[in-house]
Motif scaffolding. Structure first.
Motif: not given
Length: 279
Positions: A207, A209-210, A212-213, A234, A237, A239-240, A243-244, A247
């Motif tokens: 995914s 998100r994974q 990006l992690s 971005h 996106c 919101e994404r 999120q990054l 993190m």
């Protein structure tokens, strides 16, 4: 000594940054179907994304001509001119700027002009442009600005995660990865850049998100990131991107995190939902 920083339009400076008179942008051109779109202040991201989805063929891009760069040099009226371009291995923008430099110095031998090969794009170009401004504003000698910025580029890292690599693949930017891309269509690839500015695979995940992690894990494991600025760009996106940022702030020791939005060229290759990060 007066200075000017000229970037190509893959350098995704925010409108606020571009309002600084020390910056000037030279646009690339995008072709979608039969339509040409200039990547300048008139660029409409939503319109381009819609056109790309509707068009059966991949969009293409054209770099600025030497004459375009020469016009920007002439308009700058600066003693010191610094130019930041896309990776020379991904675009002809760097070569056009280098040709313009030779022509300009014939008529203005008293000026200083240096062309930085970002070995990156988007977020990486932003950080280089900001580093040049930081150094030049101190009154530092031209050669010192060039040397310190070159070291900054050598240590810089660029990562990106995209919803789809289709535009990159169709435009030949992923020649060495076509087999990988074809066999992993359902996997999100974490991509990066080599020191020379080529695109390379850095990991994969099930995914975004994974992926990006995994990106943050690589950042946190790199001791050179500490105290540097992280730039996240971005494509539609926000919101994404946040999120990054969250993190990265939890796991890393960046001095600051800035968020930018893709311009036209970065939108073509990042495509809807893509995220580019550099530090």
């Amino acid at each position: 000594m007066s200075f000017k920083i000229i970037v190509d339009s893959c350098c995704d400076l925010t409108p606020a940054m571009l309002s600084d008179p020390c910056f000037a942008s030279v646009p690339l051109t995008i072709r979608v179907g039969e339509e040409n779109i200039v990547d300048d202040a008139t660029f409409d991201q939503a319109g381009l994304l819609w056109r790309m989805k509707q068009c059966p063929t991949a969009p293409s891009t054209s770099c600025p001509s030497p004459a375009d760069y020469l016009s920007a040099f002439e308009a700058s009226s600066a003693d010191d001119i610094y130019v930041v371009t896309l990776s020379a291995l991904l675009s002809g923008s760097h070569n056009s700027a280098a040709q313009a430099r030779l022509l300009y110095l014939e008529e203005h031998p008293q000026c200083n002009v240096h062309i930085f090969n970002s070995c990156s794009a988007s977020s990486g170009e932003v950080l280089i442009a900001l580093k040049v401004r930081e150094l030049a504003q101190t009154g530092m000698h031209f050669s010192s600005v060039v040397n310190q910025t070159a070291r900054f580029i050598d240590e810089m890292q660029t990562f990106f995660v995209l919803e789809t690599l289709d535009n990159l693949r169709k435009n030949g930017r992923l020649t060495r990865l076509q087999n990988i891309v074809t066999s992993t269509l359902r996997i999100k690839l974490l991509m990066g850049s080599t020191p020379e500015g080529e695109i390379c695979k850095r990991g994969q995940a099930m995914s975004i998100r994974q992926a990006l992690s995994k990106m943050v894990e690589l950042m946190a494991g790199d001791p050179k990131h500490e105290g540097r600025v992280l730039c996240i760009t971005h494509c539609n996106c926000l919101e994404r991107a946040f999120q990054l940022k969250e993190m990265a702030l939890k796991s890393c020791r960046f001095s600051d995190v800035i968020i930018c939005e893709t311009g036209g060229i970065s939108t073509v290759y990042a495509n809807d939902g893509g995220v580019v990060a550099a530090y």
